[in-house]
Scaffold this motif. Structure first.
Motif, PDB file in Angstrom:
ATOM      1  N   LEU A  47      38.293  44.172  31.043  1.00 44.67           N
ATOM      2  CA  LEU A  47      38.819  44.089  32.405  1.00 44.67           C
ATOM      3  C   LEU A  47      39.934  45.123  32.544  1.00 44.67           C
ATOM      4  N   PRO A  48      39.769  46.077  33.454  1.00 50.67           N
ATOM      5  CA  PRO A  48      40.655  47.244  33.503  1.00 50.67           C
ATOM      6  C   PRO A  48      42.109  46.909  33.833  1.00 50.67           C
ATOM      7  N   GLY A  49      42.334  45.826  34.595  1.00 56.12           N
ATOM      8  CA  GLY A  49      43.707  45.521  34.988  1.00 56.12           C
ATOM      9  C   GLY A  49      44.486  44.762  33.926  1.00 56.12           C
ATOM     10  N   LEU A  50      43.818  44.362  32.840  1.00 57.96           N
ATOM     11  CA  LEU A  50      44.469  43.527  31.821  1.00 57.96           C
ATOM     12  C   LEU A  50      44.748  44.312  30.552  1.00 57.96           C
ATOM     13  N   SER A  51      45.799  43.912  29.843  1.00 65.39           N
ATOM     14  CA  SER A  51      46.134  44.543  28.568  1.00 65.39           C
ATOM     15  C   SER A  51      45.113  44.136  27.504  1.00 65.39           C
TER      16      SER A  51
ATOM     17  N   VAL B 199      41.514  39.884  25.297  1.00 66.32           N
ATOM     18  CA  VAL B 199      41.035  38.993  24.231  1.00 66.32           C
ATOM     19  C   VAL B 199      41.265  37.536  24.632  1.00 66.32           C
ATOM     20  N   ALA B 200      42.414  37.279  25.235  1.00 68.56           N
ATOM     21  CA  ALA B 200      42.765  35.898  25.602  1.00 68.56           C
ATOM     22  C   ALA B 200      41.804  35.305  26.634  1.00 68.56           C
ATOM     23  N   THR B 201      41.256  36.157  27.536  1.00 64.46           N
ATOM     24  CA  THR B 201      40.367  35.611  28.579  1.00 64.46           C
ATOM     25  C   THR B 201      39.171  34.868  27.976  1.00 64.46           C
TER      26      THR B 201
ATOM     27  N   PRO C 277      43.013  49.159  29.044  1.00 66.16           N
ATOM     28  CA  PRO C 277      41.859  49.910  28.530  1.00 66.16           C
ATOM     29  C   PRO C 277      41.960  51.416  28.776  1.00 66.16           C
ATOM     30  N   SER C 278      42.458  51.800  29.954  1.00 68.71           N
ATOM     31  CA  SER C 278      42.549  53.243  30.264  1.00 68.71           C
ATOM     32  C   SER C 278      43.528  53.970  29.347  1.00 68.71           C
TER      33      SER C 278
END
Ligand code: ATP
Ligand code: MG
Length: 226
Positions: free
Chosen positions: A99-103, A108-110, A143-144
């Motif tokens: 997910l691009p907006g998440l660290s 991993v936590a999702t 991710p970016s």
């Protein structure tokens, strides 16, 4: 004791798009031993991803049956199938799907969120898993901000978050340079060493050489291996 962890019986999948029917799988009988490292190879468009999706319970066959650890999953309700997937199967997709907006840590936590794991445990385990693949210094990176190999390592440990016994990977090194590829391969070898059942779809000769079993898919059937 039955040591076959994945089994399919005469598996068929037909996709219908408008009036066009594509027979992606045309009778696949597959048996994967528990703890083995198998590799699925074959030309583009011949049914490899389709097979992985059906085995992983992400899609349903048109005909035939899928068994995971002796339990038939083909007739399970969507909810029970999702629960079985969360518990037993880790999936790494052909294209990065972080997910691009998440660290890295949040990505991993999702996976654990959906399995109802408490937040504090999610955080601790995410850090522990990322450390395993050498990414302790990238917990906060999006991710970016990660290289291809690093992104794919995040995707791999995310697939491991709920400690599944089966790891299904669809071309995990497809878009990587050779150095990133070695990083991912090392992570996979380690998991196999720890007893996970690993199934990888790949065009990569190096992975195929390392695998214990090579299954060749052509025109929607298995033409070599079983
Ligand atoms: N959702 C879909 N709807 C319609 N047709 C599909 C769908 N998914 C796959 N197909 C078709 O089914 C066939 C098998 O596709 P699949 O993705 O399983 O191939 P693959 O072996 O994984 O190929 P690649 O090596 O390029 O990833 C192809 O002809 C493809 O176009
Ligand atoms: Mg594919």
């Amino acid at each position: 004791m039955n040591d076959t962890i994945i089994r399919t019986e005469n598996l068929h999948k037909t996709y219908t798009t408008g009036k066009v029917k594509t027979h992606a799988l045309r009778g696949v009988d597959l048996e994967i031993p528990r703890g083995s490292f198998s590799c699925i190879v074959g030309p583009s468009g011949h049914g490899k991803s389709t097979l992985m999706h059906l085995v992983g319970g992400l899609d349903r066959p048109t005909a035939g049956r899928v068994f995971i650890g002796g339990e038939e999953i083909t007739g399970l309700s969507g909810r029970r199938l999702a629960a079985l997937r969360a518990r037993r199967i880790g999936f790494v997709f052909q294209f990065f799907n972080l997910l691009p907006g998440l660290s890295a840590e949040e990505n991993v936590a999702t996976a654990m969120m959906f399995a109802g794991v408490p937040e504090k445990v999610q955080r601790d385990r995410s850090r522990e898993l990322l450390a395993l693949v050498g990414l302790s210094d990238k917990l906060r990176a999006k991710p970016s901000e990660l290289s291809g190999g690093q992104q794919q390592r995040v995707a791999i440990v995310r697939a491991l978050a709920n400690d599944p016994d089966i790891l299904l990977m669809d071309e995990p090194t497809g878009n990587l340079d050779s150095e990133s590829e070695s990083e991912v391969l090392a992570a996979v070898a380690k998991l196999h060493g720890e007893g996970k059942t690993v199934v990888i779809v790949t065009h990569n000769g190096e992975i195929a050489r390392r695998a214990e079993r090579v299954i060749r898919v052509k025109d929607g059937i298995i033409v070599e291996g079983y």
